[in-house]
Write a protein that holds these residues in place. Sequence first.
Motif, PDB file in Angstrom:
ATOM      1  N   ALA A 192       0.806  -1.212   0.000  1.00  0.00           N
ATOM      2  CA  ALA A 192       0.000   0.000   0.000  1.00  0.00           C
ATOM      3  C   ALA A 192       0.846   1.272   0.000  1.00  0.00           C
ATOM      4  CB  ALA A 192      -0.935   0.000   1.199  1.00  0.00           C
ATOM      5  N   THR A 193       2.150   1.151   0.258  1.00  0.00           N
ATOM      6  CA  THR A 193       2.999   2.340   0.268  1.00  0.00           C
ATOM      7  C   THR A 193       3.397   2.701  -1.151  1.00  0.00           C
ATOM      8  OG1 THR A 193       5.022   1.085   0.582  1.00  0.00           O
ATOM      9  CG2 THR A 193       3.897   1.838   2.567  1.00  0.00           C
ATOM     10  N   SER A 194       3.474   3.974  -1.395  1.00  0.00           N
ATOM     11  CA  SER A 194       3.828   4.476  -2.709  1.00  0.00           C
ATOM     12  C   SER A 194       5.343   4.492  -2.887  1.00  0.00           C
ATOM     13  CB  SER A 194       3.283   5.897  -2.855  1.00  0.00           C
ATOM     14  OG  SER A 194       3.860   6.544  -3.959  1.00  0.00           O
TER      15      SER A 194
ATOM     16  N   GLU B 110       8.274   6.359  -0.565  1.00  0.00           N
ATOM     17  CA  GLU B 110       9.448   5.647  -0.072  1.00  0.00           C
ATOM     18  C   GLU B 110      10.727   6.337  -0.537  1.00  0.00           C
ATOM     19  OE1 GLU B 110       9.794   3.035   1.943  1.00  0.00           O
ATOM     20  OE2 GLU B 110       7.676   2.674   2.207  1.00  0.00           O
ATOM     21  N   LYS B 111      10.748   6.775  -1.807  1.00  0.00           N
ATOM     22  CA  LYS B 111      11.924   7.455  -2.341  1.00  0.00           C
ATOM     23  C   LYS B 111      12.149   8.780  -1.626  1.00  0.00           C
ATOM     24  CE  LYS B 111      14.070   9.047  -6.649  1.00  0.00           C
ATOM     25  NZ  LYS B 111      14.927   9.914  -5.940  1.00  0.00           N
ATOM     26  N   SER B 112      11.071   9.488  -1.353  1.00  0.00           N
ATOM     27  CA  SER B 112      11.172  10.754  -0.636  1.00  0.00           C
ATOM     28  C   SER B 112      11.773  10.548   0.755  1.00  0.00           C
ATOM     29  CB  SER B 112       9.786  11.394  -0.514  1.00  0.00           C
ATOM     30  OG  SER B 112       9.824  12.520   0.303  1.00  0.00           O
TER      31      SER B 112
ATOM     32  N   LYS C  89       3.437   7.770   5.888  1.00  0.00           N
ATOM     33  CA  LYS C  89       1.999   7.834   6.196  1.00  0.00           C
ATOM     34  C   LYS C  89       1.412   9.178   5.793  1.00  0.00           C
ATOM     35  CE  LYS C  89      -1.208   7.187  10.020  1.00  0.00           C
ATOM     36  NZ  LYS C  89      -1.338   6.881  11.445  1.00  0.00           N
ATOM     37  N   LYS C  90       2.126  10.267   6.122  1.00  0.00           N
ATOM     38  CA  LYS C  90       1.652  11.605   5.762  1.00  0.00           C
ATOM     39  C   LYS C  90       1.656  11.775   4.244  1.00  0.00           C
ATOM     40  CE  LYS C  90       2.372  16.537   6.573  1.00  0.00           C
ATOM     41  NZ  LYS C  90       1.950  16.892   5.253  1.00  0.00           N
ATOM     42  N   CYS C  91       2.714  11.288   3.602  1.00  0.00           N
ATOM     43  CA  CYS C  91       2.818  11.385   2.156  1.00  0.00           C
ATOM     44  C   CYS C  91       1.658  10.660   1.479  1.00  0.00           C
ATOM     45  CB  CYS C  91       4.166  10.803   1.707  1.00  0.00           C
ATOM     46  SG  CYS C  91       4.433  10.791  -0.063  1.00  0.00           S
ATOM     47  N   MET C  92       1.331   9.470   1.965  1.00  0.00           N
ATOM     48  CA  MET C  92       0.227   8.700   1.396  1.00  0.00           C
ATOM     49  C   MET C  92      -1.108   9.408   1.619  1.00  0.00           C
ATOM     50  SD  MET C  92       1.553   6.062  -0.063  1.00  0.00           S
ATOM     51  CE  MET C  92       0.138   5.033  -0.302  1.00  0.00           C
ATOM     52  N   ALA C  93      -1.276  10.012   2.798  1.00  0.00           N
ATOM     53  CA  ALA C  93      -2.515  10.735   3.093  1.00  0.00           C
ATOM     54  C   ALA C  93      -2.648  11.951   2.181  1.00  0.00           C
ATOM     55  CB  ALA C  93      -2.550  11.155   4.552  1.00  0.00           C
TER      56      ALA C  93
END
Length: 100
Positions: free
Chosen positions: A67-69, A73-75, A91-95
């Motif tokens: 589910a992680t982008s 992950e790269k960021s 988590k914040k990035c995905m949100a």
Amino acid sequence: MKKLISFMALGLALTVGGAHAADDKAAAGAKSKLATCSSEAKGLKGDEYKKKRDECMKADAPAAAAATSPACEKSAADKKLHGAAKNAHVKKCMADAKPA
């Protein structure tokens, strides 16, 4: 001086208590999942029971990892984040990415 020591002791107690409460919630979730998986494997014996229960327990693990982008992950890797800081960032990035 006594007030300072009292406030420091109170702060420490609240910090430790909050961390302990979070651990209890995680443990309760794992216990409820184990109970659910055990009930699904009810009626089986020995190795069949263990195999069915273990498959059930592992069922959601790959979905959460997938589910992680890769961009998030790269960021996090670019910022050299690890552990809790990395998890919070992802988590914040995905949100942030969901509404867009």
